[in-house]
Design a protein around this motif. Structure first.
Motif, PDB file in Angstrom:
ATOM      1  N   HIS A 158       0.743  -1.184   0.088  1.00 35.93           N
ATOM      2  CA  HIS A 158      -0.177  -0.084   0.049  1.00 35.93           C
ATOM      3  C   HIS A 158       0.782   1.410   0.124  1.00 35.93           C
ATOM      4  O   HIS A 158       0.604   2.158  -0.834  1.00 35.93           O
ATOM      5  CB  HIS A 158      -0.833  -0.099   1.072  1.00 35.93           C
ATOM      6  CG  HIS A 158      -2.123  -0.950   1.120  1.00 35.93           C
ATOM      7  ND1 HIS A 158      -2.892  -1.292   2.113  1.00 35.93           N
ATOM      8  CD2 HIS A 158      -2.695  -1.671  -0.104  1.00 35.93           C
ATOM      9  CE1 HIS A 158      -3.819  -2.174   1.790  1.00 35.93           C
ATOM     10  NE2 HIS A 158      -3.650  -2.302   0.502  1.00 35.93           N
ATOM     11  N   SER A 159       1.927   1.066   0.884  1.00 38.81           N
ATOM     12  CA  SER A 159       2.863   2.441   0.802  1.00 38.81           C
ATOM     13  C   SER A 159       3.305   2.851  -0.492  1.00 38.81           C
ATOM     14  O   SER A 159       3.372   3.724  -1.003  1.00 38.81           O
ATOM     15  CB  SER A 159       3.999   2.022   1.604  1.00 38.81           C
ATOM     16  OG  SER A 159       3.697   2.082   2.875  1.00 38.81           O
ATOM     17  N   LEU A 160       3.863   1.820  -1.479  1.00 41.50           N
ATOM     18  CA  LEU A 160       4.253   1.883  -2.661  1.00 41.50           C
ATOM     19  C   LEU A 160       3.240   2.152  -3.463  1.00 41.50           C
ATOM     20  O   LEU A 160       3.326   2.993  -4.622  1.00 41.50           O
ATOM     21  CB  LEU A 160       5.170   0.750  -2.976  1.00 41.50           C
ATOM     22  CG  LEU A 160       6.365   0.520  -2.457  1.00 41.50           C
ATOM     23  CD1 LEU A 160       6.900  -0.895  -2.501  1.00 41.50           C
ATOM     24  CD2 LEU A 160       7.305   1.642  -2.723  1.00 41.50           C
ATOM     25  N   GLN A 175       1.016   3.997  -2.958  1.00 40.91           N
ATOM     26  CA  GLN A 175       0.462   5.480  -2.874  1.00 40.91           C
ATOM     27  C   GLN A 175       1.289   6.402  -3.825  1.00 40.91           C
ATOM     28  O   GLN A 175       0.924   7.436  -4.283  1.00 40.91           O
ATOM     29  CB  GLN A 175       0.804   5.884  -1.351  1.00 40.91           C
ATOM     30  CG  GLN A 175       1.250   7.506  -1.034  1.00 40.91           C
ATOM     31  CD  GLN A 175      -0.196   7.971  -0.919  1.00 40.91           C
ATOM     32  OE1 GLN A 175      -1.055   7.301  -0.647  1.00 40.91           O
ATOM     33  NE2 GLN A 175      -0.041   9.414  -0.889  1.00 40.91           N
ATOM     34  N   HIS A 176       2.528   5.787  -4.123  1.00 39.42           N
ATOM     35  CA  HIS A 176       3.654   6.655  -5.092  1.00 39.42           C
ATOM     36  C   HIS A 176       3.341   6.399  -6.510  1.00 39.42           C
ATOM     37  O   HIS A 176       3.949   6.730  -7.416  1.00 39.42           O
ATOM     38  CB  HIS A 176       5.150   6.051  -4.717  1.00 39.42           C
ATOM     39  CG  HIS A 176       5.236   6.496  -3.114  1.00 39.42           C
ATOM     40  ND1 HIS A 176       4.952   7.638  -2.540  1.00 39.42           N
ATOM     41  CD2 HIS A 176       5.758   5.794  -2.082  1.00 39.42           C
ATOM     42  CE1 HIS A 176       5.258   7.491  -1.073  1.00 39.42           C
ATOM     43  NE2 HIS A 176       5.716   6.253  -1.007  1.00 39.42           N
ATOM     44  N   MET A 197       5.183  10.141   3.706  1.00 34.76           N
ATOM     45  CA  MET A 197       4.782   9.527   2.687  1.00 34.76           C
ATOM     46  C   MET A 197       4.302  10.336   1.418  1.00 34.76           C
ATOM     47  O   MET A 197       3.813   9.613   0.397  1.00 34.76           O
ATOM     48  CB  MET A 197       3.489   8.616   3.323  1.00 34.76           C
ATOM     49  CG  MET A 197       3.881   7.225   4.073  1.00 34.76           C
ATOM     50  SD  MET A 197       4.564   6.143   2.977  1.00 34.76           S
ATOM     51  CE  MET A 197       3.136   5.758   1.564  1.00 34.76           C
ATOM     52  N   THR A 233       9.106   6.191  -0.099  1.00 34.05           N
ATOM     53  CA  THR A 233       8.815   6.079   1.432  1.00 34.05           C
ATOM     54  C   THR A 233       8.044   4.692   1.716  1.00 34.05           C
ATOM     55  O   THR A 233       7.150   4.436   0.937  1.00 34.05           O
ATOM     56  CB  THR A 233       8.367   7.267   2.072  1.00 34.05           C
ATOM     57  OG1 THR A 233       9.293   8.329   2.094  1.00 34.05           O
ATOM     58  CG2 THR A 233       8.224   7.238   3.424  1.00 34.05           C
ATOM     59  N   LEU A 234       8.288   3.860   2.606  1.00 37.15           N
ATOM     60  CA  LEU A 234       7.477   2.840   3.187  1.00 37.15           C
ATOM     61  C   LEU A 234       7.149   3.336   4.597  1.00 37.15           C
ATOM     62  O   LEU A 234       7.799   3.758   5.304  1.00 37.15           O
ATOM     63  CB  LEU A 234       8.066   1.610   2.914  1.00 37.15           C
ATOM     64  CG  LEU A 234       8.585   0.966   1.650  1.00 37.15           C
ATOM     65  CD1 LEU A 234       9.113  -0.234   1.930  1.00 37.15           C
ATOM     66  CD2 LEU A 234       7.632   1.084   0.607  1.00 37.15           C
ATOM     67  N   SER A 235       5.688   2.883   4.849  1.00 39.45           N
ATOM     68  CA  SER A 235       5.467   3.106   6.430  1.00 39.45           C
ATOM     69  C   SER A 235       4.672   2.012   6.862  1.00 39.45           C
ATOM     70  O   SER A 235       3.814   1.564   6.205  1.00 39.45           O
ATOM     71  CB  SER A 235       4.723   4.384   6.374  1.00 39.45           C
ATOM     72  OG  SER A 235       4.428   4.643   7.884  1.00 39.45           O
ATOM     73  N   GLU A 284      -5.229   6.817   3.177  1.00 42.12           N
ATOM     74  CA  GLU A 284      -5.167   5.751   2.470  1.00 42.12           C
ATOM     75  C   GLU A 284      -6.843   6.016   1.909  1.00 42.12           C
ATOM     76  O   GLU A 284      -7.046   5.564   0.796  1.00 42.12           O
ATOM     77  CB  GLU A 284      -5.385   4.388   2.957  1.00 42.12           C
ATOM     78  CG  GLU A 284      -3.672   4.236   3.359  1.00 42.12           C
ATOM     79  CD  GLU A 284      -3.210   2.949   3.509  1.00 42.12           C
ATOM     80  OE1 GLU A 284      -4.151   1.980   3.930  1.00 42.12           O
ATOM     81  OE2 GLU A 284      -2.195   2.503   3.152  1.00 42.12           O
TER      82      GLU A 284
END
Lengths: 247, 247, 247, 247, 247, 247
Positions: free
Chosen positions: C94-96, C98-99, D72, D77-79, F130
């Motif tokens: 999900h983090s990636l 987002q980008h 983010m 960036t990963l979180s 999200e």
């Protein structure tokens, strides 16, 4: 109509005329020395199936395992943690909501499920609201044994010996549905009802053979048929009414 | 023997001679234009039931909803999140472990369940170890359609047109079990298999009618009976063998 | 290219030409008396890194802890519950997403991870669908030791003595990557493979020194180099192919 | 000593003399236009590794992804959600507790991890207590950049231009560890520190290039070496002291 | 006695004579145009406090937020997901069980909490059983407005205009407890009760000002005092009786 | 203004002029032989209430149970698992966000809550991002005992005998707020501070009567009033400032 008996184009057709689904939910738990472990599940499934036939409405797959912690001191009982059942109901309803179903009528065979079903309805409606859904999912439940005519019959047939668990009324319905499962050994009359049960060990201490003040020996298959028909007749009215309110 | 058909004293007796249980698990998902949504669940249940009869071993309640995300673009499909199914399996097995069951043989009807079943076995064994359990729960799964003789028959009967979903072999078993559900409308021959599916929309884009390279029209009830018997024969050997290893 | 070696403007540039990322995943678990605990993690990381170099594609941070319940009776093993690994993978992807990353190719070094990875892919795709994502995340995994040429070499070099855990092939790759870790003490030939393992204690009972039918003494650094190159060559073809399908 | 470089019998030996383990934890997050995304992870890992060498104590696998929600809005960036990191830490520590490890010293490279690490320590100790463990797990954390001598050096070298993120001190350590990653393009002097950041978009609005009041151009590899050595010297005292208190 | 007003040695003393605790639970939700948002919480807290005084039993901290999804379309309402409340109740009761408390009597002020409280009791008892606890925790709940004498008074005072939410009876108790909060503006008579509410938007559509068939203007502080006393009198009998059954 | 004292139309009005809310959070934990278990909760609640009055801003319901694992070896302490408190805070803030609140200022009375509050802020902001929220929720916390003037007074009044738990400053505020709870029995001077506490048993071993280097006997109600006023004065400045930054 059973969802399991349809193809996906059949479901597509059904959704043209209704967004409602019945869901039978039972339990897998001890029912005394003469009642079978699947009693609640089998009865809920059969009543839902027949209600579906009479009302021409769809029935989803049975939830055969419920919340039955109180019965866990008797071998063969399964119990879901309420949080597990909430998660399961979320997935069940969210899956169907994806396809356009919006209304769900649970036909319940086990009192221990009621609290968790209601908690799940709330949790599902919170999730829907937070996702910004325009029309909320509508959910309700009816216990087949509390349909008005069934209540009347239970009192008439069994009076005080109906008890609260492993009741002659549910045993009678099983006798009607599954005569092969009828047990012949006589049981003694029931002991008295005890104070509120607290956990599995306490249940078994208070009700050593699993019955709660009930005398299943009073059950007959003929009564079972009458009870079954009364439940179906009542539900075949209530279900379409509920769905029409949300239309 | 079905757990649902027993009383709790029956289960107490059973545990004197075995700590093993079979668990049928299927799915509620589209099976092409002519296959019913309950296919995987009905087949797994019927095969487990008959295996129980022949091997005199107990069968627990069906898990009729599986992990079917890939099929969610077709109406009527239900899918559990894997984390939900893991929680459900934990409660199912922990409940039985309370009564003395230690060995669980899953009879699976849906490929999409395999990963989550194996993940659940690991999660359950971690939990057991951390609680300090002396004897771990033993768990295994067999897909009925991968019983050796069934594999041979599927190739012999249907060759390349068996495909990977809504296969003639599973349709044939349903035709044998439920002749009332046989659909007559002919389907065109299947399209070719596509590259790996990625999610529900991709599945429907690649396989618009729900079949994956299969031609269900080849199925006959007679073949269904042969397939069913082959699966039961194979499992009636494998299940007792597995349980005896853990004895 | 390693994500860890880039700045954020570098990643912004990369996303102009690709939305794909490789993710190495291993395990931290015993590998017999002569294999190091980081074997699966180190091999997956090194193969992913070199595949990234040859294919000019990006590699994300290593997941060095996997699902290794079976090895927990040997000191030094770490194991994630599958539900934890699913949560971790959700956050990673999900983090990636987002980008702008949409495609993820896992390079896996440990068989015990496969089920949970596949379960996580399903859970992530359910989440994406429910949030209404237009294009699903695409996820796949390849075990480096199952690249076709690697399979051929493993058979050629070690035959039956490859075994199933602490294999000479993975030991050889470590010898090539980390000659400082080569252990000299000879081990006896392996014992035979046993029936399916059920939990950590059962594993140790069946395979007391941690090997599963393998003879790591057959490994040489030169073989390790050949195996490593074969894995990278295979993956440097498969990864771009997978990403181009989702383009 | 790295856990990944040992065999399981090596770990068995280690446990004869110590029940303590160091765990490096970093983050995968933007570090301004010239700092690499793996900065926090690489620095924590290298410092832990060298501290392990000097103190002859064991270092577990790196946790390379941390809690980095604030970053983010910058690609790459990963979180982790804090609840995910808590679950991951539970499994990490419970696995090692199974083998006899009781003391854990986290060497942290990212301020955003501190709250979740402390929350996890509490959650883990609650779990241990409820399971009735006799000796609790002991957990602590030190941020390498807060070792006393490191604090002094940071002030001496960079004064106010150290800033709070993408600091010249951490960039300097990376320059020392990985000269291949040194970026040459000059950056303008930093803007001023802003009021408390609230979420990812707010961070990017307040600090558009990712730096928080820092001027990484001041960093040199030579300073990086001094900072690194100071951190290791400090930790090589603190870690054994902490472990001896719990002995 | 309020737990909050005791020192830990006081609690140690209390545990010598009782292992029971009362827990007030309310809700933070709209109560119509004239009822305050804290109504359910304040009433439950005050009744529990006074019951504690009269029965010389201990009262734990108020749970002031409940499950109030139905009221979420009115500003100021807070609602917990049932799964959150279950987790909160687990921690509350497990903490006290650590000290020797075994019996918990919830004094509830909000109908929407009942299902989740009962689900939580089941979940907690499952957890206790699986941990092998010898004596289960005993839990029960009473809604103050269903104490027999309170039911009688509500009917006598308000008849049909008691309604189901923002009732004159609860408003009256608040008027007695907090005269400073009395609102003077007259409300119109209530509209009729509607069919079962389905979610927050449906509630507001059916009951636009937040009342469910109630006329709060009928409330007086003097009635509030009588209702309050009746609730306390009833509970001061029920609570010790419940605790003595589990002694 | 207390949210609990308003009607829903009052809240609607408030939202016209502010989207900010104060939330008091305390703990239910031992405070030495003379301090009451509700100390942290009562103080946080009273300071928040008075700050609300002076700043004309709204105060939400008290969170009276915090993270207090360290104190669990003393009877009467309650502790939430951090993951539970995160879930509770999510529901609290998401409920209010539904109505238009966007800014939350926590007034904290217990150091053990800080880590989990910060972790929760991060988890909540991840969730908001999200879901695609345009304006993030803004969250901050201040410990009342760290308001600058309070820090100065604590040092002036109690010097080294302030200690770290069951401090004379918090006891003094309780004496001011609740003179009925003042205990007269004298305590010996405090023992010295010990090394970092690791879990509940370790706390009690190091601090057998529950104090951490504090001498509560120094407290007077008059000092309590001064401390209370200083905290309120400081917060009545900080809270509006924080809210105005997010306007």
């Amino acid at each position: 109509m059973q969802l399991h008996d349809l193809t996906w184009p059949d479901v597509e057709d059904y959704l043209q005329r209704s967004d409602g689904l019945m869901i039978p939910i039972g339990s897998t738990e001890q029912h005394g020395p003469s009642g079978v472990i699947g009693t609640d599940a089998m009865v809920a499934k059969a009543i839902a199936r027949e209600t579906g036939v009479r009302s021409d409405l769809l029935v989803g797959p049975l939830l055969s395992i419920g919340v039955a912690e109180h019965h866990m001191a008797f071998p063969g009982t399964l119990s879901l943690r309420p949080s597990t059942l909430i998660a399961l109901l979320q997935d069940y309803l969210h899956s169907l909501a994806q396809h356009g179903f919006r209304q769900f009528f649970f036909i319940n065979g086990h009192g221990g499920n009621i609290a968790t079903l209601k908690a799940a309805f709330s949790e599902i409606q919170t999730g829907e609201r937070e996702r910004g859904g325009q029309r909320p999912l509508r959910c309700t439940l009816v216990n087949w044994y509390e349909v008005a005519e069934v209540v009347r019959l239970r009192k008439q047939y069994y009076g005080d010996q109906e008890g609260r668990h492993a009741t002659p009324s549910e045993i009678a319905v099983i006798q009607y549905l599954r005569p092969d499962l009828i047990r012949k050994q006589p049981l003694p009359p029931p002991g008295p009802l005890q104070s509120e049960v607290q956990g599995a060990a306490d249940f078994r201490a208070k009700y050593p053979d699993g019955r709660m003040g009930s005398w299943p020996d009073l059950a007959t298959p003929a009564q079972g048929q009458v009870l079954f028909d009364a439940a179906v007749r009542g539900l075949a009215q209530q279900v379409p009414t509920f769905f029409s309110e949300g239309g």
